[in-house]
Design a protein around this motif. Structure first.
Motif, PDB file in Angstrom:
ATOM      1  N   ASP A 192      -7.822   4.722  -3.101  1.00 16.12           N
ATOM      2  CA  ASP A 192      -8.414   6.140  -3.621  1.00 16.12           C
ATOM      3  C   ASP A 192      -8.201   7.115  -2.455  1.00 16.12           C
ATOM      4  OD1 ASP A 192      -8.116   5.239  -6.124  1.00 16.12           O
ATOM      5  OD2 ASP A 192     -10.351   5.054  -6.087  1.00 16.12           O
ATOM      6  N   LYS A 231       0.905  -1.288  -0.029  1.00 21.65           N
ATOM      7  CA  LYS A 231       0.102   0.136  -0.008  1.00 21.65           C
ATOM      8  C   LYS A 231       0.786   1.042   0.049  1.00 21.65           C
ATOM      9  CE  LYS A 231      -4.234  -1.551   2.154  1.00 21.65           C
ATOM     10  NZ  LYS A 231      -5.186  -1.235   3.602  1.00 21.65           N
ATOM     11  N   ASP A 253     -10.186   2.588   1.069  1.00 22.27           N
ATOM     12  CA  ASP A 253      -9.608   2.101  -0.176  1.00 22.27           C
ATOM     13  C   ASP A 253      -8.118   2.980  -0.665  1.00 22.27           C
ATOM     14  OD1 ASP A 253     -10.522   4.430  -1.504  1.00 22.27           O
ATOM     15  OD2 ASP A 253     -12.224   3.255  -2.193  1.00 22.27           O
TER      16      ASP A 253
END
Length: 350
Positions: free
Chosen positions: A90, A44, A88
């Protein structure tokens, strides 16, 4: 009429540059109260950094003096640590855009010692235009067009504008308005700090911490619900007890920043105001004792946040979720400070 200044007691003077002959590298500050963070997922972090760098390059946000700073700041790792319950990638990227934009405005407009054109003198002008980049100007079509061209012609203004535009795609109008007001608080804090630097004013401890309640991380913490995919309703957010735990969380993490950045700031500017400097000036003691007292102040603020947030969490599921988001942010931000040896090292006070 303002009350007269006290005429008794020692004058408040900064103690001068500290002796930092054997700085400690990395690790948590001994005795500091904090909660362990959820470990950051490396995949991530890498993806958020990739997206943020692409966004920044596309908007041409980096001045030449920022060469190497993007990787060193670790924006992706910061937001992944601070928002472990983000919906998420985004929304994590959006949190990174806002964080990057806030740092760009601070560095380029406010910080004189970073060599990027910042100035304490006349700071109100750039900051009011910066505020308009997220709180739009409304006028005649011709004047609005001139304003839009002015915003797009400057990197810090572009960063604010486009980060806010992206935020509106995830956040409710109420959450966006909350963020706009929290940036205004931040700018007010910047102005107070700049004014004191210009006049060489050494504030009392409580005065300094009032300034830091405005000049702090609140815009980052006030988005925790939007990043986690829900809304703390405005009528709940506005309650005095919710405002108090929000302020306590923001104040605790801002003192953390003062403590971890202390050696770095003193090396570049021995007159830079931070909590240990102000404690030392007011209490007439050395920087080591003042630094350790500042740790105690942090711990008292942190304990108040934890206790009051726990009590409020028992009253409502949405308040519990919000308080947990604040706590997550504190834990992640502490971990980022404690492990970012590119930016921070500790004084040899233990």
């Amino acid at each position: 009429m303002s009350p007269p200044e006290a005429t008794t007691g020692p004058a408040r003077r900064l103690p001068g540059p500290p002796t930092l002959t054997r700085p400690r590298r990395g690790g948590a500050i001994p005795g500091l109260r904090y909660r362990p963070a959820v470990p950051a997922d490396p995949a991530k972090v890498q993806e958020v950094d990739r997206r943020l760098e692409a966004w920044a390059r596309e908007l041409d946000l980096f001045p030449p003096a920022w060469k190497g700073d993007f990787a060193g700041f670790q924006f992706g790792r910061a937001v992944v640590l601070q928002h472990p319950r983000a919906v998420d990638l985004d929304r994590l990227t959006l949190a990174g855009e806002l964080l990057l934009a806030e740092n760009l405005v601070d560095s380029c407009y406010c910080e004189e010692d970073e060599g990027r054109g910042g100035s304490h003198r006349g700071l109100g002008g750039p900051l009011i235009i910066s505020q308009s980049a997220i709180d739009p100007f409304h006028s005649t079509p011709e004047l609005e067009a001139e304003w839009q061209r002015g915003v797009q012609a400057d990197g810090p203004l572009r960063s604010y504008h486009w980060a806010m535009k992206d935020y509106t795609t995830f956040a409710t109008p109420s959450q966006c308005d909350r963020f706009v007001h929290d940036i205004a608080r931040l700018h007010l804090g910047y102005l107070a700090e700049a004014a004191w630097a210009e006049t060489r004013h050494v504030p009392r401890v409580w005065e300094y911490l009032v300034m830091r309640q405005f000049n702090n991380f609140r815009p980052c913490l006030s988005i925790v619900d939007a990043v986690d995919g829900y809304e703390l309703p405005e009528f709940v957010y506005a309650r005095p007890e919710i405002q108090r735990i929000t302020a306590l969380a923001c104040n605790a993490t801002t003192i953390v920043n003062d403590l971890y950045s202390f050696a770095k700031e003193m090396a570049s500017d021995p007159d830079h105001l931070n909590l240990p400097q102000v404690v030392a000036a007011n209490e007439g003691e050395g920087l080591k004792a003042a630094y350790l007292r500042s740790v105690d102040i942090h711990n008292e603020v942190m304990a108040a946040f934890e206790e009051e947030a726990a009590a409020l969490s028992a009253t409502s599921l949405v308040v519990e979720r919000y308080a947990l988001g604040l706590s997550d942010w504190l834990a992640g931000n502490h971990e980022w400070h404690a492990t970012n040896s590119h930016r921070y090292h500790l004084p040899d006070y233990w």
